[in-house]
Design an enzyme around this catalytic site. Structure first.
Site, PDB file in Angstrom:
ATOM      1  N   GLU A 250      43.053  39.142  36.687  1.00 60.39           N
ATOM      2  CA  GLU A 250      43.067  40.140  37.761  1.00 60.39           C
ATOM      3  C   GLU A 250      43.469  39.471  39.056  1.00 60.39           C
ATOM      4  O   GLU A 250      43.257  38.260  39.221  1.00 60.39           O
ATOM      5  CB  GLU A 250      41.669  40.754  37.928  1.00 60.39           C
ATOM      6  N   LYS A 252      42.932  38.135  42.515  1.00 61.79           N
ATOM      7  CA  LYS A 252      41.717  37.711  43.218  1.00 61.79           C
ATOM      8  C   LYS A 252      41.922  38.041  44.689  1.00 61.79           C
ATOM      9  O   LYS A 252      42.610  37.321  45.411  1.00 61.79           O
ATOM     10  CB  LYS A 252      41.454  36.221  43.018  1.00 61.79           C
ATOM     11  N   GLU A 303      36.301  44.474  45.873  1.00 57.61           N
ATOM     12  CA  GLU A 303      36.541  43.619  47.036  1.00 57.61           C
ATOM     13  C   GLU A 303      37.167  44.487  48.120  1.00 57.61           C
ATOM     14  O   GLU A 303      38.125  45.230  47.862  1.00 57.61           O
ATOM     15  CB  GLU A 303      37.474  42.468  46.623  1.00 57.61           C
ATOM     16  N   ARG A 421      26.246  32.357  37.166  1.00 57.68           N
ATOM     17  CA  ARG A 421      27.599  31.820  37.252  1.00 57.68           C
ATOM     18  C   ARG A 421      27.948  31.246  35.885  1.00 57.68           C
ATOM     19  O   ARG A 421      27.180  30.485  35.321  1.00 57.68           O
ATOM     20  CB  ARG A 421      27.635  30.706  38.307  1.00 57.68           C
TER      21      ARG A 421
END
Ligand code: ATP
Length: 596
Positions: A250, A252, A303, A421
């Site tokens: 994707e 970023k 985002e 993470r």
């Protein structure tokens, strides 16, 4: 429970920086109170009245509190401010001045519930006359307090409780207090916290139902979920290898991470990466998000990036940061800095939580949910299974104004891992294509006074990365470049609230700056390379005995990471992996010896 008992534990907690000792104190404390009173206690350990994402503030400025202290102690305001100059802490000043006051007004010992209720009333007071009301409640509270109780009450009101108890220490303590303290128990308690971001709620459930009790805590609209985070990788072939040869890539986007909560009815709430409510700062997204969704309720993540409405191009991240934390001029800024939200995940849709579904299913659900609109779009994605395809997509992302790509695992295990993470998501940024290291988010732990042109101001800041295993901040550079004049001028006042007289226990360094800071402020730096250093302590001994890692030629990028708190800064483990990937790149290029 009596407030005096809690204060005694506050004092013990403050006196230690040892995690195990803290845990023991917390375990004792947690077991002392009935489950229903636990949430308040847990919030109070963190210096809060409610979970942080609710943004409940007491709204008492230092000057207001000082007036209340004068009234409660009978000292003059001048005496209070003189004492404050020497103690540097209004809580300690209150403790010193309070014994001089004649006789207690009330001999009944204060209870924690009463203190909590008083603090809540202070927080609730708003509008005309609220300042006087806040003072009155605080004075009444102090009048019933012992000097030690008053010290903590004042610190609490000012948001300066700072017991040094981290969230994960409380998670740990809960798993010991109400379960067997095993790794599994801790994992379950932590997972419930990651789903709810509410330690008070978790405490109540684990206290009543043990580890199984927390299974009842589900994802819920209005309660932010701790974000899933990405690992990084030195090159695209490594990315593909780690994802078994096939991955979703994707764009970023370089902006602000936003978690959008759209209830079945009622207003949308937006949360930042740090889980603060940012709804008021992006009113146009609040309005448009539900229109871009085919169903509600929903929790989506994306985002938020500044865009040029004329050309439809993405704009630099710095522009959107102008809109963070603003209370005024919101209308004007909406026009000046138009933004677009690129959605990349869905955590709940009208059929229920989607977090336990593998990523391909979530992406399908997201595509079914969203129809592109002016301000809300889907993140651009392509499934790739070869390096040339991946490189082509990466180049497209860069030329579209993105900072790189996010690779996402398509495997069965690619569920949404709240707060974790891992290699299910891998970020790969433009900088990795050079030998130069990625940018690093460092925590300011000290400052050195400047010389010459910078006389009287700070000349350099001492930065640290966070070692989550040791729970400490290890220094890796002194940064003095990249600050413009206005920033340099503003540094002392920006950092003043975090100044402490001595090196904080949690800071690990051989250096002695002129001023120490409690680890809180995070900023982004770039540098030429990471090297082994005898004075910096980041990752000491992990690569070579007695050597830590240091960043050579560090430079402030101009970006304050206000969206991160100290524990979200770059970690020691990340620094070590950056160092290793840099070593690999250099040796692959044949220009240097492997340094390990
Ligand atoms: P981290 O979030 O990993 O601690 P960071 O805040 O410095 O580090 P980056 O290193 O830039 O962030 O990478 C992760 C961030 O990238 C995410 O938190 C998210 O805000 C952003 N991002 C941009 N595009 C995407 C995308 N398509 N999928 C997931 N995250 C994305």
């Amino acid at each position: 429970m009596q407030f005096a008992d809690l204060v005694a534990d506050y004092e013990r907690l403050e006196a230690t920086s040892k995690r195990l000792e803290m845990r023991e104190i917390l375990v004792g404390l947690l077991r002392k109170v009935p489950p229903l009173e636990l949430p308040a206690l847990v919030y109070m350990m963190q210096g809060e009245l409610r979970p942080e994402f609710e943004g409940v503030e007491l709204g008492v400025a230092d000057s207001l509190a000082a007036r209340a202290v004068a009234q409660a102690t009978g000292a003059s305001e001048k005496a209070v401010s003189e004492s404050l100059r020497s103690t540097g802490d209004l809580g300690s000043t209150t403790e010193l001045l309070l014994p001089k006051r004649a006789g207690r007004l009330d001999t009944e010992p204060l209870r924690v519930e009463e203190v909590y209720a008083a603090l809540e009333r202070i927080a609730r007071a708003s509008g005309a006359g609220s300042q006087d009301l806040k003072i009155r409640i605080l004075v009444e509270l102090l009048a019933r307090s012992s000097p030690a109780e008053a010290k903590y009450a004042v610190r609490f009101v000012l948001g300066k409780l700072r017991l040094g108890v981290r969230e994960m220490t409380i998670v740990d303590a809960l798993s010991f207090a109400f379960a067997d303290g095993s790794k599994e128990a801790r994992g379950q308690v932590e997972a419930a916290y990651n789903r709810s971001s509410d330690l008070g709620l978790v405490a109540e459930h684990v206290a009543t139902g043990g580890v199984h009790g927390v299974e009842k805590i589900h994802i819920q609209v209005g309660r932010p979920i701790r974000p899933m985070l990405a690992e990084r990788s030195p090159d695209l072939s490594d990315v593909l290898r780690r994802m078994d040869g096939r991955a979703a890539l994707e764009y970023k986007y370089d902006g602000l991470r936003v978690q959008g909560h759209v209830p079945a009815e009622g207003p949308v709430q937006l949360f930042s990466r740090r889980l603060e409510s940012i709804s008021t700062q992006f009113p146009e997204l609040v309005k448009e998000l539900p229109k871009a969704l085919r169903h509600r309720p929903a929790i989506v993540e994306g985002e938020c990036v500044p865009v040029d409405p004329e050309t439809d191009e993405l704009r630099p991240f710095q522009e959107v940061s102008r809109r963070r934390g603003r209370k005024y001029d919101l209308e004007r800024l909406q026009e000046e800095v138009p933004v677009r939200l690129f959605l990349f995940d869905v955590l709940l849709d009208h059929e229920g939580p989607t977090v336990d579904k593998p990523f391909p299913e979530r992406r399908r659900a997201l595509e079914a949910l969203v129809h592109d609109s002016e301000r809300v779009r889907l993140a651009t994605q392509r499934i790739v299974d070869s390096e040339p395809e991946a490189e082509k997509f990466f180049d497209e992302a860069i030329s579209a104004g993105c900072e790189g790509v996010m690779a996402k695992s398509l495997s069965e295990g690619s569920t949404y891992r709240a707060g974790a993470r891992g290699f299910w998501w891998i970020k790969y940024k433009r900088e990795y294509t050079h030998a130069l290291a990625d940018s690093i988010d460092g925590v300011v732990v000290g400052a050195f006074y400047g010389h010459g042109r910078r006389g009287g101001r700070y000349g350099a800041l001492l930065l640290a990365v966070y070692d989550s295993d040791e729970d400490r901040f290890e220094t890796f550079c002194k940064v003095g470049s990249g600050f413009d004049d206005a920033t340099l001028e503003a540094l002392p006042s920006k950092l003043k609230p975090f100044e402490v007289p001595e090196k904080p226990e949690s800071v690990f360094t051989e250096l002695k700056p002129d001023v120490w800071f409690r680890p809180a402020v995070v900023l982004e730096v770039r540098g030429a390379e990471l090297t082994l250093s005898p004075i910096h302590r980041a990752g000491v001994g992990k690569i070579r005995p007695d050597a830590g890692l240091a960043l050579r030629f560090p430079r402030f990028t101009g970006r304050w990471r206000e969206d991160k708190d100290a524990e979200n800064a770059t970690t020691t483990a990340e620094l070590i992996s950056l160092y290793r990937s840099q070593v690999r790149q250099i040796s692959a290029g044949g220009s240097s010896d492997e340094a390990t």
